[in-house]
Design an enzyme around this catalytic site. Sequence first.
Site: not given
Length: 312
Positions: A92, A152, A155
């Site tokens: 990123r 995140d 997840r």
Amino acid sequence: MLRPKVFVIGAGGMVGATAASALAFKEIAHDIILIDVAEELAHAHATDINHATAYTSGVHVRKGDYNDIEENDIIVITCGVARSPERPDQTRRELLGTNVHIIKDVVGKIRAQGKLVTIIVVSNPVDVLTYVAVKESGLPKGRVFGSGTTLDTARLKVTLANALGVSQKDVHGYVLGEHGDSSFPTLSSTTVAGIPVSDFPGFKSAMTDNLDEDIRAAAYRIVAAKTASKYGIGHVVAQLVEALMKRSRTIYPVCSLAEGEYGLHDVVLGLPSVVSADGVKIVDNYPLNAEEKAKLQKSAEIITSAIRSIGY
Ligand SMILES: NC(=O)c1ccc[n+]([C@@H]2O[C@H](COP(=O)([O-])OP(=O)(O)OC[C@H]3O[C@@H](n4cnc5c(N)ncnc54)[C@H](O)[C@@H]3O)[C@@H](O)[C@H]2O)c1
């Protein structure tokens, strides 16, 4: 009181259009305005999402402009370049130069309207770009934040819930730090229905041994296989806007400016934070063990060095 309008800047793209559709389908916002340099794309997404709302109540989606911004509106920024599917290993942070230029342009246009708004940055690298938005917007710091490690963390919740055979809603823990390669799960304080995760029936250490890498790898695999990750982040955006709209004071690991919390200064990274209509406030003193504290510090150093590299 009129409900704030929600703007999505970058709505011609995968993430922006998905966030706009999640906001509309969940009826979180009633007035959703799409902006993109690709105006026809923004218009087409607005029309398509609008058609899908025919049997819901009072949701209106349209293409718009910065002049439409009013006091207390919520502005979601998703514009910029995304990671390339041809380069699945691209980080990123490699998107930094281009996206800093874009974010300065967009935040400058928002600032020119002179309204007290709330900005949610989603574009990557989200921690650094949120820092730029904080500095360039002239808004109070609690009014500018990024999605941080909320995706995140989603997840983490889903991965552990699937492994343990429970609902993701019952998994409480965070991924913190950079939304990037130095993020880490707070396993020392992760619980399932109040039980430390390692004590939960059926837990095996293999479930968490490589959890941080598994979570990051899932993101890289999504980009490699289908160009972009959009459903997860689209719904994260919808949750964050809902917390702002409903004054729910929900805690999410968004990223905002740390000024002393966790011993960190002048840096933006994902930390547990109360999200409410008043904006964002970092929850200080979330329990971290020595290893997690060191990882947080490392993440902060990486982000600070990226911030310095762009001249702040
Ligand atoms: N924070 C997260 O968890 C998370 C998750 C997924 C993706 N992302 C990031 O979201 C961003 C968007 O990803 P995507 O897949 O939608 O990309 P995309 O290429 O599909 O869309 C980007 C859009 O931005 C528009 N745009 C570019 N410059 C603009 C400007 N100055 N003003 C208005 N619009 C402009 C483009 O026209 C395009 O429609 C990327 O930076 C990506 O890395 C963040």
